[in-house]
Design an enzyme around this catalytic site. Structure first.
Site, PDB file in Angstrom:
ATOM      1  N   PRO A 126      36.456  41.400  45.482  1.00 16.03           N
ATOM      2  CA  PRO A 126      35.208  41.373  44.721  1.00 16.03           C
ATOM      3  C   PRO A 126      35.349  42.052  43.362  1.00 16.03           C
ATOM      4  O   PRO A 126      36.196  42.921  43.176  1.00 16.03           O
ATOM      5  CB  PRO A 126      34.215  42.133  45.611  1.00 16.03           C
ATOM      6  N   GLY A 127      34.521  41.611  42.436  1.00 10.64           N
ATOM      7  CA  GLY A 127      34.458  42.258  41.117  1.00 10.64           C
ATOM      8  C   GLY A 127      35.611  41.914  40.194  1.00 10.64           C
ATOM      9  O   GLY A 127      35.869  42.609  39.220  1.00 10.64           O
ATOM     10  N   THR A 128      36.336  40.816  40.477  1.00 11.71           N
ATOM     11  CA  THR A 128      37.509  40.496  39.663  1.00 11.71           C
ATOM     12  C   THR A 128      37.240  39.387  38.638  1.00 11.71           C
ATOM     13  O   THR A 128      38.164  38.908  37.989  1.00 11.71           O
ATOM     14  CB  THR A 128      38.695  40.103  40.565  1.00 11.71           C
ATOM     15  N   GLY A 129      35.988  38.965  38.541  1.00 19.04           N
ATOM     16  CA  GLY A 129      35.643  38.000  37.487  1.00 19.04           C
ATOM     17  C   GLY A 129      35.504  36.552  37.948  1.00 19.04           C
ATOM     18  O   GLY A 129      35.511  35.650  37.115  1.00 19.04           O
ATOM     19  N   LYS A 130      35.331  36.331  39.242  1.00 20.23           N
ATOM     20  CA  LYS A 130      35.204  34.950  39.742  1.00 20.23           C
ATOM     21  C   LYS A 130      33.922  34.296  39.221  1.00 20.23           C
ATOM     22  O   LYS A 130      33.946  33.164  38.733  1.00 20.23           O
ATOM     23  CB  LYS A 130      35.257  34.941  41.273  1.00 20.23           C
ATOM     24  N   THR A 131      32.820  35.036  39.325  1.00 17.70           N
ATOM     25  CA  THR A 131      31.546  34.505  38.826  1.00 17.70           C
ATOM     26  C   THR A 131      31.633  34.284  37.317  1.00 17.70           C
ATOM     27  O   THR A 131      31.180  33.262  36.800  1.00 17.70           O
ATOM     28  CB  THR A 131      30.408  35.499  39.132  1.00 17.70           C
ATOM     29  N   HIS A 346      51.089  57.747  38.787  1.00 17.42           N
ATOM     30  CA  HIS A 346      52.521  57.524  38.987  1.00 17.42           C
ATOM     31  C   HIS A 346      52.838  56.067  39.287  1.00 17.42           C
ATOM     32  O   HIS A 346      53.749  55.499  38.718  1.00 17.42           O
ATOM     33  CB  HIS A 346      53.034  58.431  40.110  1.00 17.42           C
ATOM     34  N   GLU A 347      52.029  55.504  40.174  1.00 17.52           N
ATOM     35  CA  GLU A 347      52.270  54.109  40.560  1.00 17.52           C
ATOM     36  C   GLU A 347      52.200  53.194  39.361  1.00 17.52           C
ATOM     37  O   GLU A 347      52.899  52.210  39.258  1.00 17.52           O
ATOM     38  CB  GLU A 347      51.217  53.650  41.568  1.00 17.52           C
ATOM     39  N   HIS A 350      54.748  51.516  36.139  1.00 20.91           N
ATOM     40  CA  HIS A 350      55.306  50.178  35.884  1.00 20.91           C
ATOM     41  C   HIS A 350      54.188  49.147  35.809  1.00 20.91           C
ATOM     42  O   HIS A 350      54.460  47.972  35.681  1.00 20.91           O
ATOM     43  CB  HIS A 350      56.274  49.802  37.004  1.00 20.91           C
TER      44      HIS A 350
HETATM   45  P1  ADP Z   1      33.312  38.504  41.342  1.00 19.53           P
HETATM   46  O1  ADP Z   1      32.526  37.234  41.186  1.00 19.53           O
HETATM   47  O2  ADP Z   1      34.790  38.279  41.378  1.00 19.53           O
HETATM   48  O3  ADP Z   1      32.857  39.372  42.467  1.00 19.53           O
HETATM   49  P2  ADP Z   1      32.118  39.122  38.810  1.00 19.53           P
HETATM   50  O4  ADP Z   1      32.591  38.007  37.986  1.00 19.53           O
HETATM   51  O5  ADP Z   1      30.721  39.041  39.314  1.00 19.53           O
HETATM   52  O6  ADP Z   1      33.087  39.380  40.034  1.00 19.53           O
HETATM   53  O7  ADP Z   1      32.316  40.483  37.999  1.00 19.53           O
HETATM   54  C1  ADP Z   1      31.351  41.502  37.980  1.00 19.53           C
HETATM   55  C2  ADP Z   1      31.332  42.141  36.605  1.00 19.53           C
HETATM   56  O8  ADP Z   1      32.544  42.847  36.380  1.00 19.53           O
HETATM   57  C3  ADP Z   1      31.233  41.145  35.489  1.00 19.53           C
HETATM   58  O9  ADP Z   1      29.904  40.839  35.172  1.00 19.53           O
HETATM   59  C4  ADP Z   1      31.942  41.851  34.349  1.00 19.53           C
HETATM   60  O10 ADP Z   1      31.057  42.719  33.689  1.00 19.53           O
HETATM   61  C5  ADP Z   1      32.988  42.686  35.045  1.00 19.53           C
HETATM   62  N1  ADP Z   1      34.286  41.992  35.076  1.00 19.53           N
HETATM   63  C6  ADP Z   1      34.979  41.630  36.179  1.00 19.53           C
HETATM   64  N2  ADP Z   1      36.127  41.032  35.851  1.00 19.53           N
HETATM   65  C7  ADP Z   1      36.169  40.984  34.507  1.00 19.53           C
HETATM   66  C8  ADP Z   1      37.088  40.456  33.555  1.00 19.53           C
HETATM   67  N3  ADP Z   1      38.213  39.871  33.927  1.00 19.53           N
HETATM   68  N4  ADP Z   1      36.788  40.587  32.259  1.00 19.53           N
HETATM   69  C9  ADP Z   1      35.655  41.184  31.846  1.00 19.53           C
HETATM   70  N5  ADP Z   1      34.754  41.691  32.691  1.00 19.53           N
HETATM   71  C10 ADP Z   1      34.993  41.601  33.996  1.00 19.53           C
END
Ligand code: ADP
Length: 354
Positions: A126-131, A346-347, A350
């Site tokens: 989650p939160g990786t920019g899919k939406t 540390h991780e 790289h």
């Molecule tokens: P997902 O659908 O993968 O759960 P979202 O697209 O809803 O995640 O991302 C949530 C928020 O996090 C976005 O509205 C944005 O503000 C931020 N975000 C996540 N990934 C990115 C990215 N690659 N570039 C810029 N902002 C991002």
């Protein structure tokens, strides 16, 4: 009318007479009301009352569901988001860019007899920019964006989930070109268990989705983008050709992507010149884009609370602990915050390759 009523029954004759004479006698029977009568009376009242309440509540609930459904159907909006608003995720953007041409001009693809792309599955944490990516696809092609969550299809009323799916597609077709975004597709696309099981209803909903997706007979300029972080639980039928046959993994950002995300989200913030976003990118291993954005927001909140002119390293440090501490509460087995930060640093020497 007693006069036109002829009978030789003496009892009726008597009755006729008394009616005409308006001489109706009230015969009082045994009017003793027992405690039992009162109790059963109250019981019946309660029963009827609660039944009416239940029915009313249920119909209100159903009405609400219907209303929600209508809202979802009409939820078409244009988005101005573009691919440059998504930092990192370069491969995913390249793959989606190919679809922009199709969305803009489906007829051309039809003429060439090109294979019609229908569904794209974006999977990853989650939160990786899919939406964001799905929105950017619609934004680049300048078509409507219809978003719905898989959990909206999970219904208590038999058949409502399936009819929602049909409605969604019917309206999308009316609309013309658009991107349908189904978040949390796993909520409706779990592996089917077969008719007769308790998951009968969700099977029906999933079958409706499969039918709709196979129903794009010609190039209608509709692309369905679905997102999940549980690809392993999805029904295989969803991943077959003609459905979500284009699958793109959206992983956690690597160090370069983290830097880009940090830069993007600090554009409108007064970040102190001593803050090195490159170094911060190294320190934030395993942070998703959403978490990085959260980190900068928290930092801005702290700076604002202290009436500082700029957002300093100190603010970011405090926010860092807060953001990680929030996670820590959720994950009891997690190592201590301090240890986590050192490990991360540390991780990331790289960078994290995803
Ligand atoms: P997902 O659908 O993968 O759960 P979202 O697209 O809803 O995640 O991302 C949530 C928020 O996090 C976005 O509205 C944005 O503000 C931020 N975000 C996540 N990934 C990115 C990215 N690659 N570039 C810029 N902002 C991002």
């Amino acid at each position: 009318n007693g006069e036109n009523f002829i009978t030789d029954n003496p009892r009726i004759e008597n009755l006729k007479e008394s009616l005409l004479l308006k001489d109706i006698e009230v015969i009082e029977g045994d009017s003793k009301v027992t405690l039992k009568d009162i109790v059963s009376g109250i019981f019946v009242l309660i029963l009827v009352g609660s039944l009416m309440y239940f029915l009313n509540k249920n119909s209100k609930q159903a009405q609400k569901e219907m209303l929600k459904m209508a809202n979802i159907e009409n939820d078409n909006h244009k988005t101005n988001l573009k691919f440059h608003d998504v930092a990192g995720n370069e491969e995913a953007k390249e793959s989606l860019k190919e679809l922009v041409g199709f969305l803009k001009n489906p007829e051309k693809f039809e003429r060439y007899g090109a294979r019609i792309p229908r569904g794209v599955l974006l999977y990853g944490p989650p939160g990786t920019g899919k939406t964001l990516l799905a929105k950017a696809l619609a934004g680049e092609a300048n078509v409507a964006f219809k978003a719905i969550s898989g959990s909206d299809f999970v219904q208590v009323y038999a058949g409502l989930g399936a009819s929602r799916v049909r409605n969604l597609f019917k309206n999308a077709r009316k609309e013309g070109k658009c991107v349908i975004f189904i978040d949390e597709i796993d909520a409706l696309g779990k592996k089917r268990r077969g008719i007769g099981t308790s998951s009968d209803e969700s099977d029906r909903t999933l079958n409706a989705l499969l039918t709709e997706m196979s129903g794009f007979a010609k190039n209608e300029g509709i692309i369905v983008v679905a997102a999940t972080n549980r690809i392993d639980t999805l029904d295989d039928a969803l991943l077959r050709p003609g459905r979500f046959d284009r699958q793109i993994e959206i992983g956690l950002p690597d160090v370069n992507a983290r830097k880009k995300i940090l830069e993007y989200h600090s554009k409108n913030k007064p970040i102190d010149k001593n803050v090195d976003l490159g170094r911060l990118a190294y320190e934030t291993v395993y942070f998703s884009g959403a978490k990085l954005e959260n980190l900068l927001n928290e930092s801005a909140m702290i700076a604002a609370k202290n009436n500082n002119i700029t957002i300093t390293l100190d603010h970011i440090d405090k926010a860092f602990y807060q953001v990680i501490a929030g996670e820590e509460k959720k994950d009891r087995s997690a190592i201590s915050i301090k240890e986590k930060k050192i490990t991360a640093y540390h991780e990331s020497g790289h960078g994290l390759v995803t």
